[in-house]
Write a protein that holds these residues in place. Structure first.
Motif, PDB file in Angstrom:
ATOM      1  N   LEU A   1     -11.511  -1.541  -4.359  1.00 20.27           N
ATOM      2  CA  LEU A   1     -11.664  -1.934  -5.773  1.00 20.27           C
ATOM      3  C   LEU A   1     -13.055  -1.552  -6.294  1.00 20.27           C
ATOM      4  CD1 LEU A   1      -9.901  -5.418  -5.941  1.00 20.27           C
ATOM      5  CD2 LEU A   1      -9.227  -3.332  -7.127  1.00 20.27           C
ATOM      6  N   ILE A   2     -14.073  -1.805  -5.466  1.00 24.23           N
ATOM      7  CA  ILE A   2     -15.447  -1.470  -5.871  1.00 24.23           C
ATOM      8  C   ILE A   2     -15.568   0.036  -6.098  1.00 24.23           C
ATOM      9  CG2 ILE A   2     -17.851  -1.358  -5.055  1.00 24.23           C
ATOM     10  CD1 ILE A   2     -17.269  -4.098  -3.664  1.00 24.23           C
ATOM     11  N   ILE A   3     -15.033   0.811  -5.161  1.00 25.20           N
ATOM     12  CA  ILE A   3     -15.140   2.275  -5.279  1.00 25.20           C
ATOM     13  C   ILE A   3     -14.373   2.769  -6.512  1.00 25.20           C
ATOM     14  CG2 ILE A   3     -14.467   4.466  -4.196  1.00 25.20           C
ATOM     15  CD1 ILE A   3     -15.105   3.087  -1.489  1.00 25.20           C
ATOM     16  N   SER A   4     -13.180   2.168  -6.768  1.00 22.22           N
ATOM     17  CA  SER A   4     -12.385   2.639  -7.919  1.00 22.22           C
ATOM     18  C   SER A   4     -13.065   2.330  -9.244  1.00 22.22           C
ATOM     19  CB  SER A   4     -10.987   2.023  -7.879  1.00 22.22           C
ATOM     20  OG  SER A   4     -11.076   0.645  -8.172  1.00 22.22           O
TER      21      SER A   4
ATOM     22  N   ILE B   1      -9.186 -10.743   7.325  1.00 17.41           N
ATOM     23  CA  ILE B   1     -10.575 -10.425   6.960  1.00 17.41           C
ATOM     24  C   ILE B   1     -10.738  -8.923   6.745  1.00 17.41           C
ATOM     25  CG2 ILE B   1     -12.960 -10.348   7.827  1.00 17.41           C
ATOM     26  CD1 ILE B   1     -12.353 -13.090   9.165  1.00 17.41           C
ATOM     27  N   VAL B   2     -10.216  -8.142   7.677  1.00 10.86           N
ATOM     28  CA  VAL B   2     -10.370  -6.676   7.586  1.00 10.86           C
ATOM     29  C   VAL B   2      -9.682  -6.140   6.334  1.00 10.86           C
ATOM     30  CG1 VAL B   2      -9.749  -4.483   8.669  1.00 10.86           C
ATOM     31  CG2 VAL B   2     -10.720  -6.317  10.055  1.00 10.86           C
ATOM     32  N   PHE B   3      -8.445  -6.597   6.091  1.00 13.74           N
ATOM     33  CA  PHE B   3      -7.711  -6.086   4.926  1.00 13.74           C
ATOM     34  C   PHE B   3      -8.370  -6.524   3.611  1.00 13.74           C
ATOM     35  CE2 PHE B   3      -4.520  -4.653   7.799  1.00 13.74           C
ATOM     36  CZ  PHE B   3      -3.882  -3.632   7.119  1.00 13.74           C
ATOM     37  N   THR B   4      -8.831  -7.782   3.592  1.00 11.72           N
ATOM     38  CA  THR B   4      -9.508  -8.265   2.370  1.00 11.72           C
ATOM     39  C   THR B   4     -10.744  -7.407   2.085  1.00 11.72           C
ATOM     40  OG1 THR B   4      -8.763 -10.477   2.908  1.00 11.72           O
ATOM     41  CG2 THR B   4     -10.485 -10.319   1.248  1.00 11.72           C
TER      42      THR B   4
END
Lengths: 148, 144
Positions: free
Chosen positions: A32-35, A22-25
């Motif tokens: 991805l959102i930030i990039s 969960i944490v890694f996902t």
């Protein structure tokens, strides 16, 4: 029952695995959102152009045409009215850079882009001396359609 | 050259007549750059360090006294005079829309032209065509 045996008994390893997953996902999703955030911000800044492109894409979808389409005249109705008023005030023929400066000083939005659209729609046309005129014939047709 | 292969650039009309060995010299001088609406690409009176080839977008070539023309055709050359003379730019160029241009290092190009006069002949022929097309399309005014 203690130690690893107790952890195993109470599904500790499975819970740890789920927790890590969960944490890694979440971290991957966040990165991805930030990039991609800059693309969203760029689209937001150019939202008028995006909306225009989407409208043209919807209109052209399925027609299989590769012809260069003219800008959507409906999308520039209000800017055309504003520029018409400004040009009536300044007179013709007019200098395009001067018109742009005046439009900017009056707080009109995206002046360069709008002028480009007005030229492409033949509402602003060049004369032979490097100055420009308002195309009243096209504008009257455009205005007539608006009254319907 | 960033984001554009040499073959695509070589198909632009202005470079179409270059011999392979001339093209090899020109390619390293090309850089693809993005411009945003309202950006002044060339400023009248500045030293001519670059000329530009339009890839996409609508551009206004204007002089300080107010006359101008606009160009939006792919392959149009902006600031062409800088390829042949180190004199100052004679007009401003402002982007009316977002777009892409190919920037050409004018200083190095002038050196290469000095070393190979055939390069000047070939480029000048295409640039002349480009300018006359621009005027025959009804764009008023003149700008180098």
């Amino acid at each position: 029952m203690t130690g690893l045996e107790a952890i195993q008994h109470y599904n500790g390893f499975a819970m740890a695995g789920v927790g890590i997953t969960i944490v890694f996902t979440a971290l991957v999703a966040l990165s991805l959102i930030i990039s991609q955030l800059h693309k969203v911000l760029l689209a937001w800044e150019n939202r008028a152009a995006w909306a225009d492109a989407m409208r043209r894409w919807k209109r052209g979808n399925g027609r299989g045409t590769t012809e260069k389409e003219l800008p959507d005249i409906e999308a520039i109705r209000e800017p055309a009215r504003q520029f018409h008023l400004l040009i009536e005030f300044t007179g013709e023929p007019f200098s395009l850079p001067v018109l742009i400066k005046r439009a900017e000083s009056r707080g009109l939005a995206r002046v360069h882009f709008t002028v480009s659209r007005l030229i492409e729609c033949h509402l602003i046309v060049p004369d032979e001396d490097g100055y420009f005129r308002w195309n009243h014939e096209v504008y009257n047709r455009f205005s007539g359609r608006r009254k319907k | 050259m960033e984001d554009m292969d040499g073959q695509a650039a070589g198909q632009l009309k202005v470079f179409a007549d270059l011999l392979p060995e001339q093209w090899e010299l020109v390619v390293p001088l090309l850089t693809r750059i993005r411009v945003i609406e309202g950006e002044m690409l060339i400023r009248q009176g500045n030293r001519p360090d670059c000329l530009f080839v339009v890839l996409k977008g609508h551009f206004m070539i204007h002089r300080n006294e107010g006359r101008c023309i606009t160009v939006n055709k792919k392959g149009s050359v902006l600031g062409w005079f800088s390829a042949f003379s180190p004199d100052r730019y004679t007009a401003n160029v402002t982007a009316l829309t977002d777009g892409w241009v190919l920037s050409v290092d004018a200083g190095t190009l002038r050196d290469q032209i000095a070393a190979d006069p055939r390069l000047e002949e070939t480029l000048l022929k295409r640039i002349r065509e480009n300018i006359s097309e621009r005027h025959s399309m009804g764009a008023g005014g003149a700008a180098k």
